[in-house]
Design an enzyme around this catalytic site. Structure first.
Site, PDB file in Angstrom:
ATOM      1  N   SER A 261      40.359  41.575  32.931  1.00 57.40           N
ATOM      2  CA  SER A 261      41.165  40.432  32.474  1.00 57.40           C
ATOM      3  C   SER A 261      42.181  40.938  31.475  1.00 57.40           C
ATOM      4  CB  SER A 261      40.279  39.399  31.783  1.00 57.40           C
ATOM      5  OG  SER A 261      40.007  39.810  30.449  1.00 57.40           O
ATOM      6  N   ASP A 262      43.258  40.189  31.257  1.00 56.01           N
ATOM      7  CA  ASP A 262      44.115  40.529  30.126  1.00 56.01           C
ATOM      8  C   ASP A 262      43.395  40.079  28.855  1.00 56.01           C
ATOM      9  OD1 ASP A 262      46.122  41.422  28.510  1.00 56.01           O
ATOM     10  OD2 ASP A 262      47.740  40.396  29.546  1.00 56.01           O
ATOM     11  N   TRP A 263      43.940  40.485  27.724  1.00 53.73           N
ATOM     12  CA  TRP A 263      43.282  40.261  26.422  1.00 53.73           C
ATOM     13  C   TRP A 263      43.001  38.767  26.203  1.00 53.73           C
ATOM     14  CZ3 TRP A 263      42.866  43.835  22.009  1.00 53.73           C
ATOM     15  CH2 TRP A 263      42.386  43.224  20.850  1.00 53.73           C
ATOM     16  N   ALA A 265      42.062  36.555  28.176  1.00 53.08           N
ATOM     17  CA  ALA A 265      42.520  35.620  29.219  1.00 53.08           C
ATOM     18  C   ALA A 265      41.388  34.776  29.795  1.00 53.08           C
ATOM     19  CB  ALA A 265      43.239  36.383  30.328  1.00 53.08           C
TER      20      ALA A 265
END
Ligand code: BGC
Length: 751
Positions: A261-263, A265
């Site tokens: 995942s992005d930070w 997210a």
């Protein structure tokens, strides 16, 4: 480790150990004396730190080796920790920002750069980079355009592919390579109104034809990781979008690596209103197939319960954990947990002359010359004033060169100072007093601050109590230097914190103080060359009209000064081409050359009432995609096709399109010859032009070369009304020219 041993290891792990392999903690949690802050209320426990599978943001061989040693010793199965970092356009040797690399139209520049980045980062303990970014960008208001290679899916795909190959080489277990992560899946660049983290609404046709191809190229090139994006796509946050991740990414694109995942997210599904709480968010992300949760407590705190109550199956957990273990194994971490980390090696290779040379070459190739009236460039004067905040600015990297050190970069002033035939002065009085000995006299004047007082950047509010006083003095000095000089080089630009994450701008001009400097200097300059440092296409206002030459320098990185001075002095001709359209005004955004045709196209001449138009500005970009001048002139012949019918039935059939390119100017230069195709009629409306190939040719004055492109059926496919990629029989136009506005074309039929 063999696949069966990995499987056996997995079987032996406890549920908690497995879940924690999917948790990524920020690097500061592992640094000595780290305050226990951040992701969990009450902090991250020692146990979580001991079991988390990966971390991000750390570099430094000794530090990483120490953390790794302690971690492995204490881990119940001695599984190594995985170290990730954003190495975006340079670790220590910083290359032009990705948008600048896009301007080279040379994938090999990106590959070589990525190779050096991997080598430096690996020696510094890094094992995975969160790069390349395959996001298609069409809106210059979005600050992250600086991290993209531009508005075209074909160009982006070529660049992403090259970067993946550069980072990963043939084998990521060797000490000089690291794993690449293609991001941000998907369509993060489509943020509504160019505002970062905003919703994205796109038709399936546009997603598939425009937004997905570049990521797919990275995956085909073997990227080991993919990162989810922050945005929603048609109402679904990416980290919980099962269709996007399971059907498109895994099944259609065949990606079997680690999906991270992005930070934060996964947690953001809660404020999106897509999940009620972190528990639900964790379940949705697992179902979508997200393997690693970057920096939230969604997985760590909830997966056990979700598995216990049957929301998530044990198989699903095992599948994700096995992917993380497989990546560690492919990096060779079970045998060598330190991978390439070596202080000795790092010191040997870091910022080496060879790496700097590659970066310098990349800078030269990335510069885009927009105007050059009466051959103003290359420089000819004997008295030159180099004015502006970027004349001697060390920070020429982007906000994403987080491990780069601006103090190691070469400014324009420093590059000038190295020239034997130049005498450099930091004030006008000394420049005026210099004896005439045939050498060029260069005087430097800062001219203004970069930012206006009170500017909000990505990281802070810029405040300067002495703003007026300081700038009055700087501008006065600059005007005097400009009056004295035969030629002025005015070095203007955005601040590095004005592009990057969370830096959307509704006005995309230069800071007011720099425009004030521009007018004052322009008023007295005999010849004015304006250089623009930027992470995005800008509204250039009156700069092009009032300057004799204009060159876009992007964020050029460590070797910025050298590369720019090489081009200004004519050591080589500029060859960069715009990877993104520059608008007349911000109101044209999003603007891109490959727009769909319309039912009321504006006529070439006349006001065009009741056609698609603006009353106040042209429809077209001020400087279009693919545009860039050289120091020479080029002509191109008509497009010649070896035949005018292509068969759909035979996969081997092809048409060869050829044009003769001639350097009709006075100096050797490189021209980028571009192939565009238009499908004239389709079951869905087609773009007015699509880039399908490019080739750079270097020709001496008077020299010619034939440039040929093969056209095959697969290049003509699109997302048809049948909801699949297919070509349709009918008439096509093929264009060969020097930018996206070319009308040099021929027609053929697909039978
Ligand atoms: C960015 C990513 C980046 C990640 C880790 C996020 O804020 O969107 O591009 O890789 O942080 O630093």
């Amino acid at each position: 480790m063999k696949a069966e041993d990995l499987k056996a290891l997995l079987d032996d792990m406890s549920m908690e150990e497995k879940i924690m392999q999917l948790v990524q903690l920020p690097g500061w949690e592992y640094e000595k004396d780290a305050a226990v802050t951040g992701i969990a209320e009450g902090g991250v426990s020692e146990k979580a730190k001991q079991l988390a599978g990966s971390t991000l943001g750390l570099y430094g061989a000794d530090k990483i080796m120490e953390i790794q040693k302690k971690y492995i010793e204490n881990h119940p199965h001695h599984i190594p920790l995985l170290f990730m970092l954003d190495v975006i356009h340079g670790h220590k040797t910083v290359f032009p920002c990705p948008l600048g690399q896009g301007a080279t139209f040379e994938p090999e520049v990106a590959r070589k750069g990525a190779e050096i980045q991997a080598k430096e980062a690996s020696a510094d303990g890094v094992q995975v980079t969160f790069s390349p970014m395959g996001d298609l960008v069409r809106d210059a208001r979005w600050g992250r355009v600086v991290e993209s290679t531009g508005e075209d899916p074909y160009l982006n795909g070529r660049m992403v592919e090259a970067m993946v190959k550069g980072y990963q080489g043939d084998d990521i277990s060797d000490n000089e390579h690291i794993a690449a992560c293609v991001k941000h899946f998907a369509a993060y660049g489509g943020a509504e109104a160019g505002r970062d983290y905003n919703n994205v609404e796109l038709s399936e046709q546009t997603i598939r034809e425009q937004y997905l191809p570049a990521y797919a190229k990275g995956i085909d090139a073997g990227a080991k990781l993919v990162m989810t994006s922050f945005n929603t796509l048609n109402g679904l946050p990416s980290s919980g979008n099962k269709w996007l991740m399971r059907d498109i990414l895994r099944k259609e694109m065949g990606f079997d690596g680690v999906l991270i995942s992005d930070w934060g997210a996964i947690g953001e599904m809660v404020p999106w209103g897509f999940a009620e709480d972190l528990k639900e968010a964790a379940g949705l992300a697992m179902e979508a197939g997200v393997d690693i949760d970057m920096c939230t407590e969604a997985y760590g705190s909830n997966l056990e319960e979700l598995i216990g109550n049957g929301t998530i199956s044990k198989e699903m957990l095992d599948e994700a954990v096995l992917r993380v273990l497989t990546l560690k194994n492919e990096l060779g971490l079970f045998e060598n947990p330190y991978h390439g980390a070596s202080k000795e090696q790092f010191e040997k290779i870091c910022l080496s002359d060879e790496s700097r040379e590659v970066a310098r070459d990349a800078v030269r190739k990335s510069l885009v010359l927009l105007e050059n009236d009466e051959e103003t460039l290359p420089l000819k004067g004997k008295k030159i004033a180099i004015i502006g905040p970027y004349a001697s600015e060390k920070n020429m990297q982007s906000s994403w060169a987080i491990s780069g050190s601006p103090e190691t970069s070469v400014t324009i002033m420093e590059a000038v100072g190295e020239s034997d035939d130049v005498k450099l002065f930091l004030n006008l009085e000394s420049a005026k007093a210099a004896p005439a000995d045939g050498k060029t006299i260069v005087c430097i004047a800062k001219g203004s601050t970069i930012l206006d007082d009170g500017t909000v950047t990505g990281m802070r509010v810029y405040e300067n109590e002495n703003f007026d006083e300081e700038n009055d003095k700087l501008i006065n000095e600059a005007v005097e230097a400009a009056e004295w000089a035969d030629e002025v080089i005015l070095c203007l630009g955005e601040h590095f914190e004005q592009s990057g994450e969370s830096t959307s701008r509704a006005e995309i001009g230069l800071p007011f103080i720099q425009m004030e400097l521009f007018y004052e200097v322009q008023n007295v300059a005999k010849k004015l060359v304006t250089l623009v440092f930027t992470g995005r296409p800008l509204d250039l206002d009156t700069i092009p009209e009032l300057s004799d030459a204009v060159m876009i320098c992007w964020r050029p990185g460590t070797e910025g000064g050298h590369g720019i001075w090489d081009v200004l002095t004519g050591k080589c001709s500029p060859s960069g081409k715009l990877p993104m359209s520059f608008p007349w005004v911000v109101g044209q955004e999003p603007i891109h050359y490959n727009a769909y045709s319309t039912g009321r196209p504006k006529p070439l001449e006349g006001p065009g009432s009741f056609t698609t138009r603006y009353l106040d500005v042209p429809n077209e970009a001020r400087y279009p995609f693919g545009f860039g001048l050289t120091y020479s002139e080029f002509e191109i012949s008509e497009v010649n096709l070896d035949k005018t019918e292509l068969s759909r039935a035979s996969a081997d059939d092809k048409i060869t399109a050829t044009a003769k390119v001639t350097n009709t100017g006075k100096v050797e230069a490189t021209q980028t010859v571009q192939l565009y195709i238009r499908d004239l009629v389709g079951t869905r409306v087609r773009p007015v032009k699509e880039l399908k190939g490019f080739e750079k040719v270097t020709l001496k004055a008077g020299e010619s070369a034939e440039v040929s492109f093969d056209i095959t059926e697969d290049m003509l496919q699109f997302w048809t009304i049948e909801n699949c990629f297919e070509s349709e029989p009918g008439k096509f136009k093929v264009f060969i020219g020097f930018d996206s506005t070319t009308d040099n074309s021929a027609e053929f039929m697909l039978m």
